[in-house]
Design an enzyme around this catalytic site. Structure first.
Site, mmCIF file in Angstrom:
data_model
loop_
_atom_site.group_PDB
_atom_site.id
_atom_site.type_symbol
_atom_site.label_atom_id
_atom_site.label_comp_id
_atom_site.label_asym_id
_atom_site.label_seq_id
_atom_site.Cartn_x
_atom_site.Cartn_y
_atom_site.Cartn_z
ATOM 1 N N ASP A 1 -43.121 -26.568 1.209
ATOM 2 C CA ASP A 1 -42.872 -25.920 -0.217
ATOM 3 C C ASP A 1 -43.775 -26.652 -1.003
ATOM 4 O O ASP A 1 -44.118 -27.734 -0.920
ATOM 5 C CB ASP A 1 -41.331 -26.040 -0.603
ATOM 6 C CG ASP A 1 -40.988 -24.960 -1.679
ATOM 7 O OD1 ASP A 1 -42.042 -24.253 -2.200
ATOM 8 O OD2 ASP A 1 -39.740 -24.645 -1.922
HETATM 9 C C1 BGC Z 1 -40.369 -22.126 -4.163
HETATM 10 C C2 BGC Z 1 -40.836 -21.379 -3.029
HETATM 11 C C3 BGC Z 1 -42.042 -20.378 -3.319
HETATM 12 C C4 BGC Z 1 -43.307 -21.359 -3.659
HETATM 13 C C5 BGC Z 1 -44.427 -20.863 -4.021
HETATM 14 C C6 BGC Z 1 -41.643 -22.863 -4.633
HETATM 15 O O1 BGC Z 1 -41.340 -23.626 -6.052
HETATM 16 O O2 BGC Z 1 -39.402 -22.824 -3.623
HETATM 17 O O3 BGC Z 1 -39.841 -20.638 -2.670
HETATM 18 O O4 BGC Z 1 -42.640 -19.735 -2.105
HETATM 19 O O5 BGC Z 1 -42.704 -22.148 -4.787
HETATM 20 O O6 BGC Z 1 -44.203 -20.005 -5.235
#
Ligand code: BGC
Length: 802
Positions: A234
């Site tokens: 993530d």
């Molecule tokens: C989120 C993800 C997301 C990623 C990219 C993160 O903060 O938890 O779900 O895909 O950011 O934006």
């Protein structure tokens, strides 16, 4: 190399230098993998996800508001209540086409975490509290997206169930709950659909960050489930690649620039990071690029945005849940004068806030859609409350009462404004804004013929529910939710949804509200008693049960029969469903299993199969639902395997977890016989009074719970959330500074009410996230030094200021 590695990838891998391999293990920027131009290896782009494509205009930027318009489909909360994998697959396919048109090779979804608690700030991005339903819909989403050549990213792996301290919280989960619930939702999708990537979550799981958790990523995901794709962190979750790469996290996102590769390369040179682990990750990233680069670069016909809007409308109606409909209040009769009350009718809440925010191609409102259908004069309107502040002025209430009085039926549109519900913050309670509750009461007082329409991403308390004849849950239904709701109210479409989660009476009535959540650990003491599993086992009252949803038509179920396969471990439920009413409608047949005699504790019943059937009036359809061996098995912690115990199981064919239409027993033959095991009664017979005592939980865990005390000022760690530094001067300054920065980074327009929540969202940040949130202005070393300064200040400054 594996059997599936192509000769091209093998040849490229052989030519890559260590430095090039290291560069591949992190992004080139916020959204792209790293290219190796010398060898013609292109970069591919990843992008959010999950209910629409978010591609910032500034290609590598983090803006959440300034992105290319894309169809905003219903959020997962709304898709979840459709109980319709075939429809979700079509949504996935449309998403894949739009992603490809925007040059996105991997779309960051679906989110299949379970809704462990109704206050989860991100519940709108998840399908259900049940792993079977969640995995069936998630699998359909992945299948649809990947049918276009675009890869999916199954997220957030694993046990990422709270937004509170989401970057550092340690989810303490017993093995059965993990296997039977939290991992089960991912497992079948990985095995059946082979998503291109799996996203490792921010949180820790049983003591290890998911990105550094070799048990999770290597043993379970790769060895047991056979996952061959890329594990991507993530955004910001992989702090140290010398730990995350060997643990199985191939790709760290976002990239922090070439400078950040140096420590990894040094580790390769000294042997601290093995070449084998590096090669594995580099190979998988080459394979990802090989498989998915074309999807995003090959010329494609522009997506049919009109058709996608229609699909979004169909999906929104399919996920709309008719919670209550006394006296056939809905659908509205022809010729009635409708008073629409509530600002959400003209400025709808149709998606969630955070990384999934989509700039829609257009937005249908309920008010305009009703006026288009019925004529402007037939529909009067009063906003009734303020969109940003939780208050109604006397003038707003007076205008609302006036509109309600003059109308035959009042349609009150209320829900959760963004400041009440967003990624990054959990809610504190399940209440609606006071102004929304007051508005319903004010309208009811002058017109009892009131329909309440809800726009929210997760359960809410409805204190006036007994007095209101009709309540419709629209969830956050995407850009076409307004026209979809108008069609549902007018009976052009049916409300096709059934709740994919329990609506508890209040947050206090939910077992998780009474369990420790932070500052260091979240103790999943309820174990398997998640959502309806708890409420049904404890026999406690709920506001609306899991699976609940009414229809405009009526159905009869007949000829229910269960058949055990010759092998004795597999069951098929057959029945016939007839539409006995006068309208087209769909029915959801839900099959729950109750284990009559078991060595281990089991929830009262668990959803193991379902089918949705759409029928014309008078039509019948034969429904067949297969329950495989796994539907009856439990995870045996002694043998570390799935075990089916011989014996009797009750099959319950139901309309909701509380509305069982048919029950019948089957006798199965398994690998073991039930025998007495000594287990705490808190689990065998859970109840509100008993709760889940820590000593009982420790018996399940097999060890004491880890300490759950915030570090003292001066001893903060990389995992301490800024919110837990607020007794220090530096912590408070940091929080204010970060909130200001966050508002700039996400590019919120002045009208967006983000200021109020920014302070809460950044309070969850930890120092591990600083390289990411500073867009690499602060590196890992800088973040560590800054932490030492904050700790140092806390030690030398007097307590009050320090
Ligand atoms: C989120 C993800 C997301 C990623 C990219 C993160 O903060 O938890 O779900 O895909 O950011 O934006």
């Amino acid at each position: 190399m594996t059997d599936t590695t192509s000769p091209e990838v093998a040849a490229l891998l052989a030519q890559l230098t260590d430095a090039e391999k290291v560069s591949l293990t992190a992004g080139a920027d916020a959204w792209s993998t790293s290219a190796v131009e010398r060898l013609g290896i292109p970069a591919i782009r990843l992008g959010d996800g999950p209910h629409g494509v978010r591609k910032p205009h500034d290609g590598s930027g983090m803006s959440m508001f300034d992105s290319h318009p894309a169809t905003c489909f219903p959020t997962a909360a709304a898709l979840g209540s459709s109980w319709d994998p075939a429809l979700v697959r079509r949504v996935g396919e449309a998403l894949g086409r739009e992603a490809a048109a925007h040059g996105i090779a991997v779309l960051l979804g679906p989110g299949v975490n379970l809704k462990r608690t109704p206050v989860g700030g991100r519940n709108f991005e998840y399908f259900s509290e049940d792993p079977h339903l969640s995995s069936r819909l998630g699998a359909a989403w992945v299948n649809g997206v990947q049918s276009t050549g675009v890869g999916a990213s199954l997220k957030h792996f694993a046990a990422n169930n709270t937004e509170q301290r989401r970057y550092g919280i340690d989810a303490v989960v017993d093995e059965r709950a993990l296997r039977e619930l939290y991992l089960a939702g991912f497992e079948s999708i990985v095995v059946e659909e082979r998503p291109a990537t799996v996203m490792a979550a921010y949180n820790k799981l049983n003591g290890e960050h998911c990105t550094e958790n070799a048990w999770l990523l290597r043993q379970v995901l790769r060895e047991e489930w056979g996952f061959e794709g890329v594990v991507v962190s993530d955004w910001g979750a992989a702090w140290d690649r010398t730990l995350s790469v060997p643990a199985g996290n191939d790709l760290a996102m976002p990239g922090l620039g070439a400078r950040d590769d140096r420590y990894v390369l040094d580790a390769v040179r000294t042997g601290a990071l093995s070449r084998e682990a590096l090669d594995d990750s580099a190979r998988r990233i080459l394979e990802l690029v090989e498989r998915h680069a074309d999807a995003a670069t090959a010329p494609v016909d522009p997506p049919d945005l009109e058709a996608h809007h229609r699909l979004a409308r169909q999906a929104a109606a399919a996920g709309t849940v008719l919670l209550k409909n006394d006296g056939g209040t809905l659908p509205l009769q022809e010729g009635v004068r409708i008073g629409v009350i509530g600002a959400f009718a003209s400025a709808p809440r149709f998606q969630g806030a955070g990384s999934s925010h989509v700039v829609p191609t257009r937005v249908d409102t309920l008010l305009a859609s009703l006026r288009t259908a019925l004529g402007t004069d037939a529909v009067t309107f009063a906003p009734g409350y303020d969109l940003v502040h939780d208050e109604s002025t006397p003038a707003q209430l007076a205008a609302a009462r006036h509109v309600a009085e003059e109308a035959d039926v009042a349609v009150v549109v209320i829900g959760l404004p963004e400041v009440f519900e967003t990624e990054g913050v959990d809610r504190a309670h399940l209440r609606l804004p006071d102004s929304h509750d007051r508005l319903v009461e004010a309208v009811l007082a002058v017109n009892p013929n009131t329909v309440v329409v809800l726009q929210n991403g997760s359960p809410v308390e409805l204190p006036w529910r007994r007095a209101v004849p009709a309540i419709v849950e629209g969830y956050l239904g995407g850009q076409a939710s307004g026209s979809a709701m108008a069609e549902v109210l007018l009976g052009v479409s049916e409300p096709g949804g059934r709740l994919a989660e329990t609506f508890p009476l209040s947050y206090a009535s939910h077992p998780v509200s009474r369990l420790p959540n932070g500052p260091v650990t979240a103790e999943y003491r309820e174990s398997l008693h998640l959502g309806y599993r708890y409420f049904d086992s404890a026999g406690e009252e709920v506001e609306f049960p899991f699976g609940h949803g009414l229809s405009y038509t009526s159905f009869a179920w007949s000829d229910v029969a269960v058949a055990v396969s010759p092998s004795g471990d597999d069951v098929t439920v057959n029945l016939s469903v007839t539409n006995t009413g006068s309208r087209v409608g769909s029915e959801v047949v839900q099959v729950y299993v109750h284990d009559v005699e078991s060595s281990v504790f089991r929830p009262e019943q668990e959803l193991r199969g379902f089918a949705k059937v759409a029928l014309e009036p008078g039509a019948s359809e034969a429904v067949s639902i297969r329950l495989p061996q796994r539907a009856f098995s439990f995870w045996d912690v002694d043998s570390r395997s799935w075990v089916l115990e011989s014996g009797r199981f009750e099959i319950r064919v139901a309309r909701s977890s509380r509305d069982v239409v048919w029950r019948g027993d089957v006798d199965l033959s398994g690998q073991a016989a039930p025998h007495e095991r000594d287990e705490p009664s808190a689990y065998r017979a859970p109840s509100g009074e008993l709760g889940f005592p820590v000593a009982d939980f420790e018996r399940l865990l097999g060890h004491p719970v880890p300490p759950n005390v915030a570090p003292r000022p001066g001893r903060f760690t990389l995992d301490t959330a800024i919110r837990d530094m607020q007794q220090t001067w530096a912590g408070r300054v940091l929080r204010r500074f970060l909130a200001r920065q966050a508002v700039k980074t996400i590019g919120a327009p002045a009208s967006a009410p983000v200021d109020a929540v920014a302070g809460e969202v950044v309070a969850q940040l930890t120092f591990r996230m600083f390289p990411t949130v500073s867009e690499a202005a602060i590196g890992r070393r800088g973040a560590t030094r800054l932490l030492s300064v904050v700790n140092g200040l806390a030690r030398i400054l007097p307590r009050r200021r320090g």
